[in-house]
Design a protein around this motif. Structure first.
Motif, PDB file in Angstrom:
ATOM      1  N   ARG A   1       0.821  -1.208   0.000  1.00 50.26           N
ATOM      2  CA  ARG A   1       0.000   0.000   0.000  1.00 50.26           C
ATOM      3  C   ARG A   1       0.856   1.260   0.000  1.00 50.26           C
ATOM      4  N   LEU A   2       1.974   1.234   0.685  1.00 53.57           N
ATOM      5  CA  LEU A   2       2.881   2.382   0.623  1.00 53.57           C
ATOM      6  C   LEU A   2       3.390   2.600  -0.800  1.00 53.57           C
ATOM      7  N   ARG A   3       3.709   1.518  -1.472  1.00 55.23           N
ATOM      8  CA  ARG A   3       4.176   1.634  -2.859  1.00 55.23           C
ATOM      9  C   ARG A   3       3.062   2.157  -3.755  1.00 55.23           C
ATOM     10  N   LEU A   4       1.837   1.700  -3.536  1.00 54.61           N
ATOM     11  CA  LEU A   4       0.719   2.178  -4.340  1.00 54.61           C
ATOM     12  C   LEU A   4       0.520   3.682  -4.168  1.00 54.61           C
ATOM     13  N   VAL A   5       0.552   4.153  -2.940  1.00 52.23           N
ATOM     14  CA  VAL A   5       0.405   5.590  -2.685  1.00 52.23           C
ATOM     15  C   VAL A   5       1.535   6.350  -3.380  1.00 52.23           C
ATOM     16  N   SER A   6       2.741   5.831  -3.286  1.00 51.98           N
ATOM     17  CA  SER A   6       3.886   6.462  -3.931  1.00 51.98           C
ATOM     18  C   SER A   6       3.730   6.495  -5.445  1.00 51.98           C
ATOM     19  N   MET A   7       3.253   5.409  -6.006  1.00 45.16           N
ATOM     20  CA  MET A   7       3.079   5.338  -7.465  1.00 45.16           C
ATOM     21  C   MET A   7       2.006   6.307  -7.940  1.00 45.16           C
ATOM     22  N   VAL A   8       0.910   6.384  -7.207  1.00 42.89           N
ATOM     23  CA  VAL A   8      -0.159   7.324  -7.582  1.00 42.89           C
ATOM     24  C   VAL A   8       0.364   8.757  -7.468  1.00 42.89           C
TER      25      VAL A   8
END
Length: 113
Positions: A41-48
């Motif tokens: 989820r941290l990576r997803l937030v970063s990617m968005v």
């Protein structure tokens, strides 16, 4: 002559100088922190957040993470439910973007003032 007070008898004199977080706000903040407390989820937030247009399609998030689309959608739903991401549906695809101020709203109550 001054007599030293043993440490276990010393009186705590710490004073609170700013308003502590309320119980209700602590519950909401804990929910957001729990949503972020996962590497995917941290990576997803970063990617968005790093996307050129400020939003990302779920279809563009599966390959970089090497996870199935239902797994990515589950993580994105948790982030959306926590108020960190917002979702818009276009045809069969969902697009995600950061909720304005969401990350700052998480950091502010924890920052020393």
């Amino acid at each position: 002559m001054t007599t030293a007070i043993p440490a276990e008898q010393a009186v705590c004199r710490t004073s609170i100088t700013s308003e502590p977080i309320s119980a209700q706000d602590a519950v909401a903040l804990a929910r957001q922190l729990k949503a972020l407390a996962d590497p995917t989820r941290l990576r997803l937030v970063s990617m968005v957040a790093a996307s050129e247009s400020g939003e990302a399609c779920v279809c563009d998030l599966t390959e970089p993470l090497d996870l199935a689309q239902p797994t990515i959608s589950h993580h994105l739903r948790l982030l959306t439910d926590a108020g960190i991401l917002s979702r818009t549906k276009r045809g069969t695809w969902s697009y995600y973007r950061l909720v304005p101020g969401a990350l700052q709203g998480i950091a502010t109550p924890l920052a020393a003032g």
